[in-house]
Enzyme design. Structure first.
Site, PDB file in Angstrom:
ATOM      1  N   ARG A 103      -7.683  36.304  29.029  1.00  0.00           N
ATOM      2  CA  ARG A 103      -6.324  35.755  28.951  1.00  0.00           C
ATOM      3  C   ARG A 103      -6.372  34.390  29.615  1.00  0.00           C
ATOM      4  O   ARG A 103      -6.404  34.290  30.852  1.00  0.00           O
ATOM      5  CB  ARG A 103      -5.316  36.681  29.627  1.00  0.00           C
ATOM      6  N   HIS A 130      -1.459  35.635  20.418  1.00  0.00           N
ATOM      7  CA  HIS A 130      -1.562  36.917  21.141  1.00  0.00           C
ATOM      8  C   HIS A 130      -1.887  37.987  20.091  1.00  0.00           C
ATOM      9  O   HIS A 130      -1.069  38.859  19.780  1.00  0.00           O
ATOM     10  CB  HIS A 130      -0.246  37.203  21.859  1.00  0.00           C
ATOM     11  N   GLN A 133      -1.559  41.918  20.699  1.00  0.00           N
ATOM     12  CA  GLN A 133      -0.162  42.352  20.703  1.00  0.00           C
ATOM     13  C   GLN A 133       0.290  42.669  19.273  1.00  0.00           C
ATOM     14  O   GLN A 133       0.886  43.716  19.003  1.00  0.00           O
ATOM     15  CB  GLN A 133       0.712  41.216  21.281  1.00  0.00           C
ATOM     16  N   ASP A 222      11.103  37.328  22.016  1.00  0.00           N
ATOM     17  CA  ASP A 222      10.186  37.243  23.152  1.00  0.00           C
ATOM     18  C   ASP A 222      10.897  36.431  24.240  1.00  0.00           C
ATOM     19  O   ASP A 222      11.917  35.784  23.992  1.00  0.00           O
ATOM     20  CB  ASP A 222       8.872  36.572  22.698  1.00  0.00           C
ATOM     21  N   CYS A 262       7.590  42.078  22.794  1.00  0.00           N
ATOM     22  CA  CYS A 262       6.259  42.351  23.340  1.00  0.00           C
ATOM     23  C   CYS A 262       6.307  42.751  24.813  1.00  0.00           C
ATOM     24  O   CYS A 262       5.363  43.344  25.312  1.00  0.00           O
ATOM     25  CB  CYS A 262       5.365  41.134  23.151  1.00  0.00           C
ATOM     26  N   ARG A 290      -0.528  49.277  21.914  1.00  0.00           N
ATOM     27  CA  ARG A 290      -1.533  48.284  22.306  1.00  0.00           C
ATOM     28  C   ARG A 290      -2.847  48.998  22.620  1.00  0.00           C
ATOM     29  O   ARG A 290      -3.919  48.572  22.197  1.00  0.00           O
ATOM     30  CB  ARG A 290      -1.073  47.544  23.573  1.00  0.00           C
TER      31      ARG A 290
HETATM   32  N1  NVA Z   1       5.132  34.513  25.146  1.00  0.00           N
HETATM   33  C1  NVA Z   1       4.869  35.294  26.305  1.00  0.00           C
HETATM   34  C2  NVA Z   1       4.198  36.567  25.958  1.00  0.00           C
HETATM   35  C3  NVA Z   1       3.944  37.495  27.117  1.00  0.00           C
HETATM   36  C4  NVA Z   1       3.222  38.733  26.726  1.00  0.00           C
HETATM   37  C5  NVA Z   1       4.042  34.491  27.291  1.00  0.00           C
HETATM   38  O1  NVA Z   1       3.219  33.668  26.870  1.00  0.00           O
HETATM   39  O2  NVA Z   1       4.255  34.640  28.495  1.00  0.00           O
HETATM   40  N1   CP Z   2       2.890  42.106  26.143  1.00  0.00           N
HETATM   41  C1   CP Z   2       1.987  41.749  27.076  1.00  0.00           C
HETATM   42  O1   CP Z   2       0.949  41.185  26.780  1.00  0.00           O
HETATM   43  O2   CP Z   2       2.349  42.060  28.346  1.00  0.00           O
HETATM   44  P1   CP Z   2       1.559  41.661  29.679  1.00  0.00           P
HETATM   45  O3   CP Z   2       1.768  40.195  29.888  1.00  0.00           O
HETATM   46  O4   CP Z   2       2.180  42.502  30.743  1.00  0.00           O
HETATM   47  O5   CP Z   2       0.106  41.974  29.486  1.00  0.00           O
END
Ligand code: NVA
Ligand code: CP
Length: 307
Positions: A103, A130, A133, A222, A262, A290
């Site tokens: 990540r 992502h 997801q 989101d 998500c 997931r």
């Molecule tokens: N768009 C959000 C998704 C989190 C799972 C982010 O980038 O924080």
């Molecule tokens: N949806 C998702 O990726 O959540 P986290 O940021 O908690 O991993």
């Protein structure tokens, strides 16, 4: 690993592979004990630059259930960019682990790491996509509805990793998608065009949430405050995104739609409690799926499962 595959973005998979992984995930969900021990002795490296609840837990529990092991490594503690290059980092972890999931904010950095790595690399979320997801999300849609001839509506931040993966997966599967977001927060043209090049369904970009959700089978939103967004932008974002809140009045326009998010959710911001806690909401099924989808992905990437 000879001929290794990575999963950095949705379009790294063919339509057949994407659907094959969803089918495999459903089998794993139904009979998890049949897959216990399939990854005995295997290690997954997980590298986190941004926080995570679902991604970390679903990968880690998934690996444990398959008889393997997951190593969680914080990028801040690592040597990358300080003592050694991304390439040397990747060459090194390839000697210890069987797959690596990362990540990172910067998608280009992930691509560099994947290129230098000799083991499969998985995107656990970057600013660009992502994909894990969305794999779990389409599994959820397939469980509750069908993946044929449906319409997905996304309402909120359009210039967003989840939006991009959702749009590209819809394009790949021939699903119609409408994205409603305010001016200056719409999906980037380059991603819309990438989707349009493979799309058998339509990709409709609008400023009007009501128009987007009309006849939708899924309404997705989101956070307005993704991990990458500084807190200082919050007042401006709340002002711009408020007309895009998914609330009961918007959901009335799509009475048969599933509500998806998500997570983590900004309750009272992009979604109201009555919607996220309501009957149409699938958010915790998404979170659960997931794990099943990622188990299928890892088994396939490690050559332990045909799809
Ligand atoms: N768009 C959000 C998704 C989190 C799972 C982010 O980038 O924080
Ligand atoms: N949806 C998702 O990726 O959540 P986290 O940021 O908690 O991993």
């Amino acid at each position: 690993m000879k001929g290794k595959r990575d999963f950095l973005g949705v379009l790294d998979l063919s339509r057949k592979e994407f659907l094959g992984l969803i089918d495999a995930a459903a089998k794993i969900k139904k009979k998890p004990q049949a897959f216990a021990g399939t990854l005995k002795g295997k290690s997954l490296l997980m590298v986190f630059e941004a926080p995570s609840l679902r991604t970390r837990l679903s990968f880690e529990s998934g690996m444990t259930q398959l008889g393997g092991h997951a190593i969680a490594y914080n990028l801040g503690e690592s040597t990358v960019g300080k003592k050694e290059s991304a390439e040397d980092f990747a060459r090194t972890f390839s000697r210890y682990c069987d797959a690596a999931a990362l990540r990172l904010y910067d998608h280009t950095m992930l691509e560099r790491i994947a290129k230098a790595s000799s083991i499969p690399v998985i995107n656990m979320m970057t600013n660009a996509e992502h994909p894990c997801q969305i794999l779990g999300d389409f599994m959820t849609i397939a469980e509750k509805k069908t993946l044929k001839k449906i319409k997905i509506a996304y309402v909120g931040d359009g210039d967003n990793n989840v939006t991009y993966s959702l749009m590209l997966a819809s394009a790949l599967l021939g699903i119609d998608i409408a994205v409603a977001s305010p001016k200056n927060y719409q999906p980037k043209n380059e991603v819309v065009n990438k989707g349009k090049r493979v799309a058998k369904g339509s990709i409709h970009i609008t400023h009007n949430p009501g128009e987007a959700v009309k006849d939708a089978d899924v309404v997705y939103t989101d956070t307005w405050m993704s991990y990458r967004i500084p807190e200082s932008e919050k007042p401006e974002r709340v002002r711009k995104f408020s007309p895009y809140q998914v609330n009961a009045s918007l959901m009335k326009k799509a009475p048969k739609a599933l509500f998806m998010h998500c997570l983590p959710a900004g309750r009272g911001y992009e979604v109201t409690d009555e919607v996220i806690d309501g009957k149409q909401s699938m958010v915790f099924d998404q979170a659960e799926n997931r794990m099943h989808a990622q188990k299928a992905l890892i088994l396939w990437l490690l050559g332990k499962m045909k799809i």
